[in-house]
Design a protein around this motif. Sequence first.
Motif, short mmCIF file in Angstrom:
data_model
loop_
_atom_site.label_atom_id
_atom_site.label_comp_id
_atom_site.label_asym_id
_atom_site.label_seq_id
_atom_site.Cartn_x
_atom_site.Cartn_y
_atom_site.Cartn_z
N THR B 337 31.06 33.47 3.59
CA THR B 337 31.44 34.56 4.42
C THR B 337 31.34 34.26 5.84
O THR B 337 32.17 34.68 6.84
CB THR B 337 30.31 35.84 4.01
N LEU B 338 30.29 33.50 6.43
CA LEU B 338 30.21 33.35 7.69
C LEU B 338 31.04 32.49 8.34
O LEU B 338 32.00 32.52 9.36
CB LEU B 338 28.87 32.61 8.09
N LEU B 339 31.62 31.36 7.23
CA LEU B 339 32.87 30.43 7.84
C LEU B 339 34.15 31.29 8.00
O LEU B 339 34.86 31.04 8.71
CB LEU B 339 32.86 29.50 6.73
N ALA B 340 34.30 32.30 6.78
CA ALA B 340 35.48 32.97 6.82
C ALA B 340 35.43 33.88 8.33
O ALA B 340 36.68 34.07 8.99
CB ALA B 340 35.67 34.03 5.68
N LEU B 341 34.35 34.38 8.72
CA LEU B 341 34.31 35.20 10.10
C LEU B 341 34.74 34.30 11.20
O LEU B 341 35.31 34.37 11.97
CB LEU B 341 32.70 35.66 10.28
N LEU B 342 34.17 32.96 10.99
CA LEU B 342 34.42 31.96 12.18
C LEU B 342 35.75 31.58 12.24
O LEU B 342 36.32 31.63 13.28
CB LEU B 342 33.65 30.69 11.65
N ASP B 343 36.43 31.54 11.22
CA ASP B 343 37.89 31.05 11.12
C ASP B 343 38.83 31.99 11.61
O ASP B 343 39.61 31.93 12.06
CB ASP B 343 38.30 30.46 9.76
N ARG B 344 38.30 33.15 11.23
CA ARG B 344 39.23 34.57 11.55
C ARG B 344 38.98 34.72 13.02
O ARG B 344 39.98 35.21 13.59
CB ARG B 344 38.89 35.68 10.60
N HIS B 345 37.84 34.84 13.75
CA HIS B 345 37.85 35.33 14.95
C HIS B 345 37.45 34.23 16.17
O HIS B 345 37.76 34.70 17.13
CB HIS B 345 36.64 36.48 14.97
N TRP B 346 37.22 33.13 15.82
CA TRP B 346 36.93 32.13 16.87
C TRP B 346 38.40 31.57 17.54
O TRP B 346 39.15 31.45 16.64
CB TRP B 346 36.03 30.91 16.25
N ASP B 347 38.63 31.72 18.95
CA ASP B 347 39.98 31.56 19.37
C ASP B 347 39.93 30.19 19.87
O ASP B 347 40.86 29.56 20.59
CB ASP B 347 40.08 32.41 20.60
N GLY B 348 38.81 29.15 19.50
CA GLY B 348 38.82 27.73 19.82
C GLY B 348 38.29 27.39 21.23
O GLY B 348 38.33 26.26 21.34
N ARG B 349 37.97 28.32 21.85
CA ARG B 349 37.16 28.14 23.18
C ARG B 349 35.78 27.66 22.97
O ARG B 349 35.03 27.62 21.88
CB ARG B 349 36.80 29.52 23.99
N GLY B 350 35.23 26.61 24.05
CA GLY B 350 33.98 26.08 24.02
C GLY B 350 32.83 27.31 23.61
O GLY B 350 33.06 28.12 24.10
#
Lengths: 108, 421
Positions: B337-350
């Motif tokens: 679930t955490l990975l899904a949240l990361l992939d959905r909301h992280w915009d690639g910034r540092g």
Amino acid sequence: MTSIRDGNIFAAMRLLLPEHRATAETYRQQRERRQPPELSEDALTEMQFILQKAAARRKPVRLTLFDQAQDEMLLGIPEIRDGRIWIHTEDGRRLPLDGRRVLRVEPG
Amino acid sequence: MSEWSEWIVGHIDMQSFYASVEIAADPRWAERRQLEDDLTDPPLAVTGDPKRRSGIVLAASPTAKRAGVDTAMRLGEALQACPRLVTVRPRMQLYLDISVRVHDMVRMAFPLYEPFSVDECFFAFPWPSDLFPDPVAAARRLREQIWDQFRIRCRIGLAPNKWCAKMANKRAKKTPGGVVWWPRERVLAELHPLPVEEMWGLRRRAEVLKAQFGCRTIGDVARIPVGRLRDAFGVWGEVIHRWAHGMDPSGMHPGTMRVPHQGFSNRTTLPRDYVERADICVVVLELLDEVCERARQAGQAGRRIGLGLTYEGLTGGFYRAKTLPWPTNRPEELYPTLLALLDRHWDGRGVRAVSVSLDMLTWENSLQLSLFADVPRRTRYWRTVDEIRARFGETAVMRASSLLPAGQIRERARKIGGHWA
């Protein structure tokens, strides 16, 4: 936000590290640990006398031993060997006696 | 015993706590230090590790502050401002030990006590009462006891409620003797002339009160109708209205240290910006392990898992959470679930900081069985891991991924609250 609506705002804004809670809990447990009572010289002399007499006559004694959770009762015949006291229990075990744990000695 | 008509609440704030503990622990300075003269302290600062980002001033003695050293200042700047500055690395466990013992002293001195932070707590006693006929004298006695036993100065605010006690405490800082009492009938006279920025707990809302409502003092805030405050700040509008009128219904919660957790959350600031997904995942999994271990130790499991990322420069980022069908405290059930949240909301910034949280907690008194996983076996597995960690330390058992350069767990295991233990 429930805490804020309820007016209990300081509960919502409290800053307590998990390690702070753990440290407080450790101190609390130490504070609440059972401590063995301080025995008087007279009481110690009397217990020693009963133990020596029982060992010499191979008669059983009833011991009350201190324990963190709850005091333990032990029934057996004392034996003094190599400067240590051992208790021979009815079921055939021979247990070393930790003198610091002895709270009471009665003839068995 | 006289009839009690009210309770007086006290708020204690220990002065420059970490720095004071370090000064008190060093016999070199013991002789000349005096309770009422903080200039008798050496210029000392507790600072983080200079090699990492944490190389900042965490706490400074009043003497150091007068020389221009300030909390959160970089170590280099602090040494420029005060070349005589004595710097020490933090010893968090020592501060927590002293804190708990000081708090215990407060707890034993008054009928009610509640911790607020490592260096702050509340207490309360009935008034009028034969036990505490002079509130200021009772507070001064406590202040002297803390000094006698720990060589730590504190200041105390007394008022009819918690928020006013906190505000009175601010005035105590500038008052000889370190104790200020605002009796009920004097609260508004003391409160209303104060600048709006001094309203504790408002944070950025104070700026809105100044810019949008033209408030300069707390008295100005008190004159704004509650409806207008509610329109501007939502539920906080009501809180601000109450505070501006010297009201705070917050009760005392003496058992707060033992109250079951509402949620578990762990956060770490990274030594550099992480730009690779794989690197971020290593840290997410480490934090998840820590959160789950805390939940298991408390005998609790949670249904909602949250992920927070703070971007480079510690500005911007997101926090998102997802609710699961059943509560758990096992990382293998929460990580996808955490990975899904990361992939959905992280915009690639540092990414410079990561947090993981678990809430909507229930007691772990029943197992949620699964057709596909051997739950009792996994439960035994985690129990064993927890026991090994409790006995031999956090890094006695760790994931292989934590050995990668991105791993933070070995560094974190030596720290408390992000600072050296």
